[in-house]
Motif scaffolding. Structure first.
Motif, PDB file in Angstrom:
ATOM      1  N   PHE A  61       0.897  -1.163   0.000  1.00  0.00           N
ATOM      2  CA  PHE A  61       0.000   0.000   0.000  1.00  0.00           C
ATOM      3  C   PHE A  61       0.928   1.203   0.000  1.00  0.00           C
ATOM      4  CE2 PHE A  61      -3.149   3.034   1.001  1.00  0.00           C
ATOM      5  CZ  PHE A  61      -4.387   2.455   0.758  1.00  0.00           C
ATOM      6  N   GLY A  62       0.928   1.978  -1.090  1.00  0.00           N
ATOM      7  CA  GLY A  62       1.871   3.077  -1.285  1.00  0.00           C
ATOM      8  C   GLY A  62       1.776   4.188  -0.249  1.00  0.00           C
ATOM      9  N   MET A  63       2.644   5.174  -0.424  1.00  0.00           N
ATOM     10  CA  MET A  63       2.755   6.296   0.511  1.00  0.00           C
ATOM     11  C   MET A  63       1.402   6.999   0.649  1.00  0.00           C
ATOM     12  SD  MET A  63       5.214   7.422   2.435  1.00  0.00           S
ATOM     13  CE  MET A  63       6.706   6.772   1.734  1.00  0.00           C
ATOM     14  N   HIS A  64       0.987   7.185   1.919  1.00  0.00           N
ATOM     15  CA  HIS A  64      -0.311   7.801   2.208  1.00  0.00           C
ATOM     16  C   HIS A  64      -0.271   8.427   3.594  1.00  0.00           C
ATOM     17  CE1 HIS A  64      -0.540   3.752   3.951  1.00  0.00           C
ATOM     18  NE2 HIS A  64      -1.427   4.233   4.815  1.00  0.00           N
ATOM     19  N   THR A  65      -1.326   9.154   3.929  1.00  0.00           N
ATOM     20  CA  THR A  65      -1.475   9.767   5.249  1.00  0.00           C
ATOM     21  C   THR A  65      -2.893   9.513   5.756  1.00  0.00           C
ATOM     22  OG1 THR A  65      -2.204  11.891   4.346  1.00  0.00           O
ATOM     23  CG2 THR A  65       0.173  11.637   4.749  1.00  0.00           C
ATOM     24  N   LYS A  86      12.194   8.771   8.284  1.00  0.00           N
ATOM     25  CA  LYS A  86      12.820   7.915   9.289  1.00  0.00           C
ATOM     26  C   LYS A  86      13.008   6.510   8.725  1.00  0.00           C
ATOM     27  CE  LYS A  86       9.147   6.778  12.390  1.00  0.00           C
ATOM     28  NZ  LYS A  86       8.468   6.998  13.619  1.00  0.00           N
ATOM     29  N   PRO A  87      13.827   5.704   9.387  1.00  0.00           N
ATOM     30  CA  PRO A  87      14.095   4.349   8.870  1.00  0.00           C
ATOM     31  C   PRO A  87      12.843   3.476   8.849  1.00  0.00           C
ATOM     32  CG  PRO A  87      15.605   4.914  10.662  1.00  0.00           C
ATOM     33  CD  PRO A  87      14.589   6.002  10.592  1.00  0.00           C
ATOM     34  N   PRO A  88      12.806   2.465   7.968  1.00  0.00           N
ATOM     35  CA  PRO A  88      11.666   1.550   7.931  1.00  0.00           C
ATOM     36  C   PRO A  88      11.586   0.723   9.214  1.00  0.00           C
ATOM     37  CG  PRO A  88      13.337   0.891   6.332  1.00  0.00           C
ATOM     38  CD  PRO A  88      13.805   2.156   6.961  1.00  0.00           C
ATOM     39  N   SER A  96       3.021  -3.913  17.363  1.00  0.00           N
ATOM     40  CA  SER A  96       2.240  -2.764  16.929  1.00  0.00           C
ATOM     41  C   SER A  96       3.118  -1.539  16.733  1.00  0.00           C
ATOM     42  CB  SER A  96       1.107  -2.480  17.911  1.00  0.00           C
ATOM     43  OG  SER A  96       1.619  -2.219  19.189  1.00  0.00           O
ATOM     44  N   LEU A  97       2.531  -0.541  16.083  1.00  0.00           N
ATOM     45  CA  LEU A  97       3.243   0.672  15.699  1.00  0.00           C
ATOM     46  C   LEU A  97       2.300   1.861  15.811  1.00  0.00           C
ATOM     47  CD1 LEU A  97       5.765   1.965  14.232  1.00  0.00           C
ATOM     48  CD2 LEU A  97       4.597   1.417  12.097  1.00  0.00           C
ATOM     49  N   PHE A  98       2.786   2.958  16.389  1.00  0.00           N
ATOM     50  CA  PHE A  98       2.037   4.211  16.477  1.00  0.00           C
ATOM     51  C   PHE A  98       2.485   5.113  15.329  1.00  0.00           C
ATOM     52  CE2 PHE A  98       1.612   8.625  17.743  1.00  0.00           C
ATOM     53  CZ  PHE A  98       0.334   8.676  18.254  1.00  0.00           C
ATOM     54  N   ILE A  99       1.528   5.613  14.546  1.00  0.00           N
ATOM     55  CA  ILE A  99       1.836   6.505  13.424  1.00  0.00           C
ATOM     56  C   ILE A  99       1.114   7.824  13.672  1.00  0.00           C
ATOM     57  CG2 ILE A  99       1.720   6.829  10.927  1.00  0.00           C
ATOM     58  CD1 ILE A  99       1.553   3.708  10.732  1.00  0.00           C
ATOM     59  N   PRO A 100       1.865   8.923  13.875  1.00  0.00           N
ATOM     60  CA  PRO A 100       1.232  10.222  14.150  1.00  0.00           C
ATOM     61  C   PRO A 100       0.360  10.717  12.997  1.00  0.00           C
ATOM     62  CG  PRO A 100       3.577  10.272  14.688  1.00  0.00           C
ATOM     63  CD  PRO A 100       3.324   8.996  13.931  1.00  0.00           C
ATOM     64  N   ALA A 101      -0.584  11.573  13.314  1.00  0.00           N
ATOM     65  CA  ALA A 101      -1.480  12.164  12.315  1.00  0.00           C
ATOM     66  C   ALA A 101      -0.682  12.860  11.222  1.00  0.00           C
ATOM     67  CB  ALA A 101      -2.419  13.164  12.985  1.00  0.00           C
ATOM     68  N   GLY A 102      -1.082  12.620   9.982  1.00  0.00           N
ATOM     69  CA  GLY A 102      -0.482  13.302   8.845  1.00  0.00           C
ATOM     70  C   GLY A 102       0.890  12.803   8.436  1.00  0.00           C
ATOM     71  N   MET A 103       1.450  11.803   9.114  1.00  0.00           N
ATOM     72  CA  MET A 103       2.786  11.310   8.761  1.00  0.00           C
ATOM     73  C   MET A 103       2.706  10.404   7.525  1.00  0.00           C
ATOM     74  SD  MET A 103       5.614   9.121  10.845  1.00  0.00           S
ATOM     75  CE  MET A 103       6.342  10.552  11.617  1.00  0.00           C
ATOM     76  N   PRO A 104       3.397  10.788   6.446  1.00  0.00           N
ATOM     77  CA  PRO A 104       3.408   9.939   5.250  1.00  0.00           C
ATOM     78  C   PRO A 104       4.097   8.608   5.548  1.00  0.00           C
ATOM     79  CG  PRO A 104       4.154  12.159   4.730  1.00  0.00           C
ATOM     80  CD  PRO A 104       4.105  12.049   6.225  1.00  0.00           C
ATOM     81  N   HIS A 105       3.442   7.519   5.143  1.00  0.00           N
ATOM     82  CA  HIS A 105       3.991   6.188   5.346  1.00  0.00           C
ATOM     83  C   HIS A 105       3.417   5.228   4.307  1.00  0.00           C
ATOM     84  CE1 HIS A 105       0.179   6.212   7.525  1.00  0.00           C
ATOM     85  NE2 HIS A 105       0.164   4.881   7.419  1.00  0.00           N
ATOM     86  N   ALA A 106       4.071   4.077   4.177  1.00  0.00           N
ATOM     87  CA  ALA A 106       3.631   3.022   3.276  1.00  0.00           C
ATOM     88  C   ALA A 106       3.774   1.698   4.007  1.00  0.00           C
ATOM     89  CB  ALA A 106       4.476   3.025   2.000  1.00  0.00           C
ATOM     90  N   ALA A 107       3.057   0.673   3.550  1.00  0.00           N
ATOM     91  CA  ALA A 107       3.150  -0.657   4.158  1.00  0.00           C
ATOM     92  C   ALA A 107       3.336  -1.688   3.050  1.00  0.00           C
ATOM     93  CB  ALA A 107       1.889  -0.960   4.959  1.00  0.00           C
ATOM     94  N   HIS A 108       4.151  -2.703   3.357  1.00  0.00           N
ATOM     95  CA  HIS A 108       4.505  -3.719   2.371  1.00  0.00           C
ATOM     96  C   HIS A 108       4.623  -5.073   3.059  1.00  0.00           C
ATOM     97  CE1 HIS A 108       7.940  -5.872   0.266  1.00  0.00           C
ATOM     98  NE2 HIS A 108       6.996  -5.863  -0.637  1.00  0.00           N
TER      99      HIS A 108
END
Length: 137
Positions: A61-65, A86-88, A96-108
């Motif tokens: 799932f590509g880069m998104h917010t 930041k590093p993958p 589990s992982l906390f992802i702040p609001a608006g932080m661009p990220h992707a999942a693979h």
């Protein structure tokens, strides 16, 4: 009264059509999403949404917010999360992982078997849960 009822029905159909079109156009191959819960929070204008996301082997799932925070909990397999600044991070089932609001990220899913996460979003009501990022070349 009848006009208000017709306007409400039309608005509901339009919203459902938009959600269906978004799901059809934004859903990457090999990714399945099932919304398990959506509920208002006791903070005005905020809601919690839980979604099970299934990843076929190699699916991404590509880069998104998101318009709020995400807590990703890996249910099965291994998932790698990448960020712009930041590093993958690689997680296995039970992590589990906390992802702040608006932080661009992707999942693979880097594995040879299926993987799944439970994504819990605490977001602004009325905004799309996922905003895809345009790739810059």
């Amino acid at each position: 009264m009848k006009t208000k009822k017709h306007a409400l029905i039309a608005a509901t159909l339009l919203a459902l059509t938009g959600a269906t079109l978004w799901a059809a156009s934004a859903q990457p191959a090999g990714i399945g999403r099932h919304e398990a819960l959506r509920h208002d929070l006791d903070v005005p204008g905020r809601e919690v949404v839980q979604v099970r996301v299934d990843f076929a082997p190699g699916a991404a799932f590509g880069m998104h917010t998101h318009p709020g925070i995400e807590v990703a909990y890996v249910l099965d397999g291994t998932l790698e999360y990448t960020f712009e600044d930041k590093p993958p991070v690689t997680l296995k089932a039970g992590q589990s992982l906390f992802i702040p609001a608006g932080m661009p990220h992707a999942a693979h899913n880097p594995g040879q078997t299926s993987a799944a996460e439970l994504a819990t979003y605490l977001v602004e009501k009325g905004k799309p849960i996922v905003a895809l990022r345009q790739q810059v070349h």
